[in-house]
Design an enzyme around this catalytic site. Structure first.
Site, mmCIF file in Angstrom:
data_model
loop_
_atom_site.group_PDB
_atom_site.id
_atom_site.type_symbol
_atom_site.label_atom_id
_atom_site.label_comp_id
_atom_site.label_asym_id
_atom_site.label_seq_id
_atom_site.Cartn_x
_atom_site.Cartn_y
_atom_site.Cartn_z
ATOM 1 N N ASP A 128 -10.551 -3.490 -5.060
ATOM 2 C CA ASP A 128 -10.221 -2.496 -3.887
ATOM 3 C C ASP A 128 -11.175 -1.286 -3.721
ATOM 4 O OD1 ASP A 128 -8.694 -0.734 -2.306
ATOM 5 O OD2 ASP A 128 -6.820 -1.366 -3.425
ATOM 6 N N SER B 202 0.842 -1.180 0.091
ATOM 7 C CA SER B 202 0.095 -0.115 0.000
ATOM 8 C C SER B 202 0.998 1.222 0.063
ATOM 9 C CB SER B 202 -0.717 -0.041 1.154
ATOM 10 O OG SER B 202 -2.009 0.898 1.169
ATOM 11 N N HIS C 232 -8.511 -4.494 -0.872
ATOM 12 C CA HIS C 232 -7.290 -3.862 -0.539
ATOM 13 C C HIS C 232 -6.332 -4.962 0.283
ATOM 14 C CE1 HIS C 232 -4.350 -0.856 -0.666
ATOM 15 N NE2 HIS C 232 -4.420 -0.618 0.581
#
Ligand SMILES: *[C@@H]1O[C@H](CO)[C@@H](O)[C@H](O)[C@H]1NC(C)=O
Length: 321
Positions: free
Chosen positions: A224, A105, A293
């Site tokens: 996501d 991320s 995610h």
């Protein structure tokens, strides 16, 4: 087969083989809400070591204490954090000859920042999972009861482009508002810089360093909903529309967003950061993980197998094996 024999021999006779074999080490940069040695990160490191026995893995930290390190994912100055990490990496003897990097991320764009600005020791392959390379146009929603996250989110939403936010709120430093690009470009302290978006101050070191990667593996999570837009992980961004922010909020999520893909970004076309050069060398790899995610459990292993843990020095032939 020869490799297996060599590895077994290396385990049995470490003194003879220690100089002969070296597996390229790996550096991890965790994501938001995590710390460098959380149970999840420790488990991931041990799974990597099962895939690549003997690999050296370093998980970068901003703070030694875990709760402070976690907090540093929300609060802090990203430029300073990357500088700190560059000093940290330069002092680790095992990394001396270079390493592969995995950024989770926001850790992905931070490791890219390291490559562009420092890259000493150099990165070979850089894998980024669900990273925000073209920023975010909304601040991710927090888990319930995550008070640190909620306070940071409120503060970020209130004054994302204030100079305080740009020096103290991590997510503000990669917030890229498509309806307010001018403010982003003039006040953004981190992302406009590493994306070389400032026409007057493009830094060639950044593009030379990024283009020197062997591979940049960009992994997007298909479902996501945390990263807006999820295509940011592939250098996509939301098109600049003529809708006001409030109109977009009302229309979302039914309003079809239009995404500018990497190939249509001026950043790519005019090669501001070496991404096009790297791509033309075959070094930009698009991959996906199914799911929301950072749901990596089903997909990480193939990427780790393919792009990390390469044997970099082997005296196989000299030893006549
Ligand atoms: C470009 O980036 C390099 C590496 O971070 C830095 O040393 C240099 O001062 C920068 N150049 C300019 C003109 O800002």
């Amino acid at each position: 087969m020869a490799l297996a024999i060599l590895l077994i021999s290396a385990l049995l006779f470490p003194a003879i083989f220690s100089a002969a074999i070296s597996i390229r080490p790996l550096v991890l940069w965790h994501g938001l809400g995590d710390s460098y040695a959380s149970p999840g990160m420790l488990e991931f490191v041990s799974m990597i070591k099962n895939v690549h026995p003997g690999i050296f893995v370093h998980s970068v930290f901003i703070e030694v204490e875990l709760d402070k390190d976690r907090k540093a994912g929300f609060y802090g100055n990203v430029n300073e954090q990357i500088n700190l990490v560059a000093n940290q990496l330069a002092e680790i003897p095992e990394l001396r000859d270079g390493f592969d990097g995995i950024g989770f991320s926001q850790g992905g764009q931070f490791l890219r920042g390291y490559v562009e600005r420092y890259n000493s020791p150099p990165v070979h392959n850089l894998l980024t999972f669900g990273s925000q390379h073209m920023g975010i146009s909304d601040i991710p929603i927090c888990r319930p009861f995550d008070l640190i996250c909620q306070a940071a989110r409120r503060a970020t939403k209130q004054a994302v482009y204030s100079s305080w936010a740009q020096a103290n709120l991590v997510q503000a430093q990669y917030f890229r508002d498509p309806t307010n690009l001018d403010t982003y470009l003039t006040t953004g302290s981190f992302l406009p810089s590493i994306n070389n978006e400032d026409t007057l101050h493009r830094n060639e070191t950044y593009s030379n360093n990024l283009a020197s990667l062997n591979a940049l593996v960009l992994i997007m999570f298909t479902q996501d909903k945390t990263v807006v837009p999820k295509e940011s992980s592939w250098f996509g961004s939301e098109a600049v529309g003529d809708l006001s922010v409030s109109a977009q909020q009302v229309l979302r999520p039914t309003y079809p967003r239009s995404i500018v893909p990497m190939y249509l970004q001026p950043l790519y076309i005019e090669d501001w950061i070496g991404l096009r050069t790297l791509d033309e060398q075959g070094g930009v790899i698009f991959e996906t993980c199914e799911g929301e995610h950072m749901q990596i459990s089903e997909c990480w292993e193939d990427f780790v197998r393919e792009w990390t843990g390469e044997i970099v020095q082997s005296h196989l032939y000299q030893l006549g094996l």
